[in-house]
Scaffold this active site. Structure first.
Site, mmCIF file in Angstrom:
data_model
loop_
_atom_site.group_PDB
_atom_site.id
_atom_site.type_symbol
_atom_site.label_atom_id
_atom_site.label_comp_id
_atom_site.label_asym_id
_atom_site.label_seq_id
_atom_site.Cartn_x
_atom_site.Cartn_y
_atom_site.Cartn_z
ATOM 1 C CG ASP A 1 -1.895 0.889 1.130
ATOM 2 O OD1 ASP A 1 -2.001 1.916 0.014
ATOM 3 O OD2 ASP A 1 -2.681 1.122 2.152
ATOM 4 C CG ASP B 1 -3.161 4.070 -3.502
ATOM 5 O OD1 ASP B 1 -4.139 3.244 -3.730
ATOM 6 O OD2 ASP B 1 -3.295 4.904 -2.484
ATOM 7 C CD GLU B 2 -5.180 -1.169 -0.799
ATOM 8 O OE1 GLU B 2 -5.238 -1.638 0.277
ATOM 9 O OE2 GLU B 2 -5.796 -0.202 -1.361
#
Length: 419
Positions: free
Chosen positions: A42, A135-136
């Site tokens: 993350d 973003d993960e």
């Protein structure tokens, strides 16, 4: 207990306060450290971190990425978070909490470029990379030890440093035996964290935590659980499948299993898209149906374009409205058949909007496609609607003209401002 230096990536067989090779105290220790392979990655305050990377003078300043005064916070740095600012918070409230914040309008192309760099670094580690958002992602490094000549934990520590060096942002990593525990571990030590949760400790670690830490337990379900006397995960974990089903219906057994840290989902490179949507926040509140229909039509056009880009179609539509007082209304309807056509989506959702336009002032309107269907199944036409293929061809021509000459090249009157 096995340990790993996060700076020189050396495995340390002994429990030492600092790395004997480089002197770093950034060590991670865990009994299962060298055996675990599933990692949740993350990025830390991603949008805000990219902005600080590009504007170093902001490194010590609180930064909020978001819209205007009536918009919401898309992301905020950790300095801003210390004042109580959070993602999805109304901008006016965020600025009241943190009046010194530097507010930056989102620049998605820049964030997407950084995300692609990070994704490429992930895919160099293992083919089993499942993106969860921009973003993960979750990775499974099982079977890669011979390739990298290192345990997954060391490979991930090296990856985190590569992201910092090549992309200029930081990540937090959760290493665990399954996806659920990996996600919870990644939240444990942010920012720039590396946390490990093993199978042996999972149930005991989860037991005292509130039910709200479990993914999928939102405010409504949390209230339902609290009303039944369940506020901690240990209480849920104690239920067998039959009792969980009796108390909470179909979702009960799965809920109790997750409370024990059980998760049988595999890491799959194919990310399943569950919904596609578009929304807009108004500069001033709108109450009238006619005034609401114009932005709704423009969102239907945008939704149709996004569906086409992902080769999907809408089998149902969702209308989202947010009142001036920030109360949210969501209304849904199924479609007679899958579609990509903005006019079909608009005709389906307009009655939902008409029922909500009762004089209430709204600050936001959104439209979504859910459930989704393959684009190949859309707008085929039948005896009830033989003209669907022709309308689909017409919209393809409209989109082709817009792609060549710009968005304003072709439009319908219902979408014009002030019409």
């Amino acid at each position: 207990m096995p340990a790993l230096c996060r700076d020189c990536f050396q495995a340390l067989p002994e429990d030492r306060p600092a790395c004997p090779h480089c002197g770093s105290r950034r060590l991670v220790r865990h009994a299962e450290l060298l055996a675990l392979t599933v990692a949740h990655v993350d990025c830390d305050a991603f949008y805000a971190s990219v902005e600080k990377r590009d504007r170093p003078e902001l490194l010590s300043r609180p930064v909020i990425v978001g819209g205007g005064h009536r918009g919401v916070v898309s992301a905020c740095c950790y300095i801003a978070r210390t004042t109580g600012v959070r993602s999805a918070m109304p901008m006016f409230k965020a600025l009241r909490l943190c009046p010194d914040a530097v507010v930056i309008k989102p620049e998605m192309a820049k964030y997407v470029a950084a995300a692609r760099q990070i994704r490429a670094l992930m895919e160099a580690l293992t083919p089993l990379v499942q993106p969860l958002s921009i973003d993960e992602a979750v990775l499974d490094l099982a079977g890669t030890e011979a390739l990298h000549r290192a345990a997954p934990a060391a490979v991930l520590a090296r990856f985190a440093r590569e992201v910092e060096r090549k992309v200029g942002v930081t990540v937090s990593i959760g290493l665990a035996p399954n996806r659920l525990l990996g996600k919870l571990a990644a939240e444990r030590d942010k920012p720039r964290g590396f946390a490990v949760v093993g199978a042996a400790e999972a149930a005991a670690w989860l037991a005292p935590q509130p039910v709200t830490v479990l993914p999928g337990v939102g405010p409504a379900l949390a209230r339902r659980l609290e009303a039944a006397g369940f506020t901690r995960l240990g209480q849920l974990a104690a239920l067998d499948a039959r009792e969980a089903a009796r108390r909470f219906g179909e979702e009960g057994p799965g809920l109790a299993a997750r409370a024990r840290g059980e998760d049988g989902r595999r890491v799959s490179p194919e990310r399943e898209t569950k919904s596609i949507s578009a929304e807009t926040t108004f500069d001033a509140d709108i109450a009238g149906l006619a005034e609401l229909e114009r932005p709704l039509w423009r969102l239907c056009e945008k939704l149709g374009r996004r569906l086409r880009e992902q080769q999907l179609a809408a089998a149902g539509v969702v209308l989202k409205l947010k009142t001036a007082g920030f109360a949210q209304r969501t209304r849904t309807t199924r479609l007679p058949g899958p579609t990509l056509l903005p006019e079909v989506i608009f005709d389906a959702v307009r009655p939902l909007l008409a029922r909500e336009a009762d004089g209430t002032a709204f600050r936001l309107i959104g439209i979504g496609a859910q459930p989704l269907a393959p684009a190949a199944a859309a707008d085929r036409g039948d005896l009830a609607d033989p003209g669907a293929p022709k309308r689909a061809a017409r919209w393809q021509a409209v989109e082709a003209l817009r792609a060549r000459f710009g968005e304003a090249a072709v439009g319908l009157g219902r979408g014009l401002k002030g019409s």
